[in-house]
Each structure stands twice: as structure tokens, then as C-alpha cells.
Design a protein around this motif. Structure first.
Motif, PDB file in Angstrom:
ATOM      1  N   ARG A 103     -11.986  24.104  12.115  1.00 23.35           N
ATOM      2  CA  ARG A 103     -13.241  24.417  11.428  1.00 23.35           C
ATOM      3  C   ARG A 103     -13.063  25.621  10.501  1.00 23.35           C
ATOM      4  NH1 ARG A 103     -18.431  22.457  12.030  1.00 23.35           N
ATOM      5  NH2 ARG A 103     -19.682  23.343  10.349  1.00 23.35           N
ATOM      6  N   GLU A 104     -12.270  26.628  10.927  1.00 21.69           N
ATOM      7  CA  GLU A 104     -11.957  27.762  10.046  1.00 21.69           C
ATOM      8  C   GLU A 104     -11.320  27.261   8.759  1.00 21.69           C
ATOM      9  OE1 GLU A 104     -10.892  30.918  13.672  1.00 21.69           O
ATOM     10  OE2 GLU A 104      -9.350  30.192  12.319  1.00 21.69           O
ATOM     11  N   TYR A 105     -10.351  26.380   8.905  1.00 20.57           N
ATOM     12  CA  TYR A 105      -9.662  25.810   7.749  1.00 20.57           C
ATOM     13  C   TYR A 105     -10.637  25.030   6.863  1.00 20.57           C
ATOM     14  CZ  TYR A 105      -6.845  22.391   5.179  1.00 20.57           C
ATOM     15  OH  TYR A 105      -6.318  21.593   4.197  1.00 20.57           O
ATOM     16  N   GLY A 106     -11.430  24.176   7.492  1.00 19.08           N
ATOM     17  CA  GLY A 106     -12.358  23.338   6.732  1.00 19.08           C
ATOM     18  C   GLY A 106     -13.392  24.157   5.980  1.00 19.08           C
ATOM     19  N   GLU A 107     -13.940  25.183   6.625  1.00 16.54           N
ATOM     20  CA  GLU A 107     -14.961  26.023   5.988  1.00 16.54           C
ATOM     21  C   GLU A 107     -14.389  26.757   4.779  1.00 16.54           C
ATOM     22  OE1 GLU A 107     -18.112  26.394   6.408  1.00 16.54           O
ATOM     23  OE2 GLU A 107     -18.513  25.372   8.296  1.00 16.54           O
ATOM     24  N   PHE A 108     -13.164  27.242   4.911  1.00 19.73           N
ATOM     25  CA  PHE A 108     -12.558  27.978   3.800  1.00 19.73           C
ATOM     26  C   PHE A 108     -12.293  27.063   2.604  1.00 19.73           C
ATOM     27  CE2 PHE A 108      -8.665  29.418   1.616  1.00 19.73           C
ATOM     28  CZ  PHE A 108      -9.135  30.621   1.107  1.00 19.73           C
ATOM     29  N   ILE A 109     -11.651  25.933   2.855  1.00 21.42           N
ATOM     30  CA  ILE A 109     -11.306  25.013   1.761  1.00 21.42           C
ATOM     31  C   ILE A 109     -12.559  24.460   1.091  1.00 21.42           C
ATOM     32  CG2 ILE A 109     -10.167  22.836   1.191  1.00 21.42           C
ATOM     33  CD1 ILE A 109      -8.241  25.106   1.772  1.00 21.42           C
ATOM     34  N   LYS A 110     -13.533  24.064   1.879  1.00 22.01           N
ATOM     35  CA  LYS A 110     -14.760  23.508   1.312  1.00 22.01           C
ATOM     36  C   LYS A 110     -15.572  24.576   0.587  1.00 22.01           C
ATOM     37  CE  LYS A 110     -18.977  20.952   2.492  1.00 22.01           C
ATOM     38  NZ  LYS A 110     -18.795  19.962   1.399  1.00 22.01           N
ATOM     39  N   ILE A 122     -11.539  16.874   4.786  1.00 18.06           N
ATOM     40  CA  ILE A 122     -10.655  18.036   4.742  1.00 18.06           C
ATOM     41  C   ILE A 122      -9.958  18.240   6.080  1.00 18.06           C
ATOM     42  CG2 ILE A 122     -10.588  20.549   4.451  1.00 18.06           C
ATOM     43  CD1 ILE A 122     -13.045  20.227   2.580  1.00 18.06           C
ATOM     44  N   ILE A 123     -10.736  18.199   7.159  1.00 18.38           N
ATOM     45  CA  ILE A 123     -10.168  18.397   8.498  1.00 18.38           C
ATOM     46  C   ILE A 123      -9.281  17.220   8.891  1.00 18.38           C
ATOM     47  CG2 ILE A 123     -10.757  18.521  10.958  1.00 18.38           C
ATOM     48  CD1 ILE A 123     -13.217  20.166  10.159  1.00 18.38           C
ATOM     49  N   GLY A 124      -9.748  16.000   8.627  1.00 19.22           N
ATOM     50  CA  GLY A 124      -8.988  14.811   9.010  1.00 19.22           C
ATOM     51  C   GLY A 124      -7.638  14.728   8.329  1.00 19.22           C
TER      52      GLY A 124
END
Length: 359
Positions: A103-110, A122-124
Motif C-alpha cells: 500500500r505504501e508503494y501504491g499510494e506513492f506511485i498513484k 499498480i499493486i498487482g
């Protein structure tokens, strides 16, 4: 053995460096700055003590159970039923931690780059790439880290160098204005990241030079400490006491870079650091989870569990928290104690039991 691959102690250290640094370098400066203010650069130094303790715990337990992980030897130490319960709790903790990281990764990229892309995509996509690395085994992951980590480190140093003209060292003063307590309180969150060095205990059984594991683990702790000190100093030199107002201070810092109107918009470099480091971090946690699951279920091969676990991880990464503020609140208030239980308290109890049984 469930994993036939072998790595060196140096490769394990390279794997562990982005496992701790990748998410810490963007999130920790903001969280630490709220408490430690201008003394935030000292907090990673105090926090690194917990990394050293985690490495020592991992090495001590491995010396007594050289070919086993905590999932296996806990049953030998405290009985089958209690050992199975401890193993189940670790599985829950690992998969929950993976959901948080995703979720950290997804929130940053999005939030910064793929504004219109669903977070599930993004997460998948990251889970899929990490699953391929995990299926390849620990040797494949180690070689991937050997490629990514030097590039990530060079890009990080490049950003620091390009930011030097914008830095104001005066923002650092007065140092220790109210004594060391603020920096010590600010070390609580970095310490929870440093405790993740206990993951070394899951790598030691697969090392060719196991006796060097503790030494290289310490090297990795020091490398992470210096990286976090530098990132905190950069944030403080640029933003002063308003560092805590930014969710990702390092990303905001990259926007300051402008060299002769030729080198600008270095956010993509920060993204490269984040994606490369986070790929290694997720792969390590993913690998530790499926290895632990296979040990807990007494499977002969961990690979059949990789893809089914990936589906669960993708869903968990979406559902684990509601939004970014809730995620930061969890990391600031709950995770330090949550992580201490699994990276510190339970291993210490098991080590004490092992010492009592062998005495």
C-alpha cells in the motif's frame, strides 16, 4: 531442504539494505521530523541500535539452529502446539506487513505519477514481478539486488549532490536545544524499521559462509543508518522545521533541483530509487512469507504457494488501510510496538528458552 539455492553473507547484506531503506528513506524523515525537529538527523543513529540487536538475535538463534528458521525451531523450544501458534502469528504478521508495504508503494506511485491508474493495477503488477523473482529462488533475488542496489545508491548520491546549492546548514541549529530526549523519541519509528534486520534469520540457513552473516548484517545496518542520516539532513537543510509538513520530503526536495535549466524535474529519479528498492523489499518479505508458510505446512517445495499468495497479497494491499493518512498514523503509532513483538520480544524469549535448555 525446501530451498536449494545458496547466497553469500555479502549478498544477504545487499538484500537487506533496500529491504529497510526503500520505504524508510521517503517516509521516515516526515514522521521523525514531527517529534525530533532539527535533531531528526540523530534519530536514525539511536534507532540503528535496534538493528544491531536484531542482527545479534538472528545470529545467536541461528548458531543454535543452523539449518532452521524461527518457524521450525519454535516448535522444538516451546512445544508443538505453542510452536505452531507462534508460527501462525508470524505468518499473519508477515502477510500483514507485506500488505502495508504494497500500500505504501501504491499510494506513492498513484499520488505522484500514475494519477489515473487504479491502485489495484499498480499493486498487482508489482506483486507479479516480485512473484517471478521469488519463484526463481533466493539466488535470483540476490543477483537482482546486486544489480538494483548500486544503481539506487548512485542515484541517491546524485540527488544529494545536485541539491547542495539549495541547502542551508543553518536550519540545523540549535543542536540538542532541549537535550537528547526529542531525538530519542524521534528514534522510535526508525527503530521499527531497523528491527526488520531480524529477517536475516530467514537467510542464514541458506548462506555458504554463515559464520560471516552477523558481520555483514552489521555492515548493512551501518549503511542504512548513514543513508537515513543523510536523507534527514538533506530534508532539514532544505525545509527546516516544516519538514514534517511534507509526506515525502525527499520527493519534494527533488523538485528543487535545477542546474542551468538543463537538469530539472528529478522526481523520476526518486521514483527509480523507490521502485527499484521497493521491488527488492517486497521480494524479500514475499520470499520469507512463502518459505515460512511452507515450513509451517511441512511442504517439500515453496513454489506452489507463490502465486496463490500473490493473489491474497494484492487484495490485502488494497484493503489493509483506507487511505494514506491512516497508513501514516499506523506506522507512527502502532507499528513500532507491533514490529517489536515479532522482531524483538518473541525472538528474545525463544533465545532465553534455548539457553536454559542447553545449560
Amino acid at each position: 531442504m525446501i530451498e536449494k539455492g545458496r547466497i553469500s553473507a555479502m549478498q544477504a547484506a545487499i538484500l537487506l539494505y533496500p529491504t529497510i531503506m526503500a520505504t524508510a528513506v521517503l517516509l521516515v524523515p516526515s514522521i521523525t521530523g514531527k517529534i525530533a525537529r532539527q535533531d531528526m538527523w540523530l534519530s536514525p543513529i539511536w534507532g540503528s541500535v535496534f538493528g544491531i540487536i536484531a542482527v545479534i538475535l538472528a545470529a545467536k538463534l541461528n548458531n543454535r539452529f543452523p539449518k532452521q528458521t524461527i518457524i521450525q525451531y519454535s516448535s522444538e523450544l516451546v512445544g508443538k502446539v505453542t510452536g505452531k501458534l507462534i508460527g501462525f502469528l508470524y505468518l499473519f504478521f508477515l502477510i500483514h506487513s507485506l500488505g502495508i508495504i504494497l500500500r505504501e508503494y501504491g499510494e506513492f506511485i498513484k499520488g505522484f505519477f500514475l494519477l489515473q491508474t487504479p491502485i489495484a493495477v499498480i499493486i498487482g503488477s508489482m506483486v507479479l514481478v516480485s512473484a517471478l523473482a521469488v519463484r526463481g529462488g533466493i539466488e535470483v533475488m540476490a543477483r537482482s539486488a546486486q544489480v538494483f542496489v548500486p544503481i539506487v545508491f548512485v542515484l541517491f548520491i546524485l540527488i544529494v549532490i545536485l541539491l547542495m546549492p539549495e541547502m542551508d546548514p543553518g536550519n540545523l541549529f540549535p543542536i540538542l536545544e532541549n537535550g537528547p530526549m526529542r531525538s530519542l523519541e524521534g528514534a522510535i519509528v526508525p527503530a521499527s524499521w531497523f528491527q526488520q534486520f531480524f529477517l536475516l534469520s530467514f537467510m542464514l540457513p541458506f548462506m555458504n559462509d554463515r559464520e560471516k552473516g552477523a558481520k555483514w548484517g552489521m555492515v548493512s545496518v551501518i549503511a542504512v543508518m548513514f543513508t537515513l542520516v543523510i536523507s534527514n539532513l538533506v530534508a532539514m537543510f532544505l525545509f527546516g522545521n516544516i519538514t514534517s509538513h511534507f509526506t515525502y520530503p525527499v520527493m519534494e526536495a527533488a523538485r528543487y533541483i535545477s542546474l542551468a535549466e538543463f537538469i530539472q524535474h528529478m522526481e523520476s529519479v526518486v521514483m527509480a530509487i523507490w521502485v527499484g528498492g521497493t521491488f527488492v523489499k517486497i521480494s524479500v518479505f514475499y520470499y520469507v512469507f512463502v518459505i515460512s508458510l511452507s515450513h509451517w505446512l511441512h511442504l517439500s517445495d515453496y513454489r506452489p504457494t507463490v502465486l496463490p499468495s500473490g493473489v491474497i497479497l494484492t487484495v490485502l494491499g488494497i484493503w489493509v488501510v483506507d487511505n494514506l493518512p491512516h497508513l501514516n498514523e499506523f506506522l507512527s503509532t502502532v507499528y513500532p510496538f507491533y514490529g517489536t513483538l515479532f522482531y524483538g520480544i518473541i525472538p528474545v524469549i525463544l533465545l532465553v528458552v534455548a539457553m536454559m535448555r542447553r545449560s
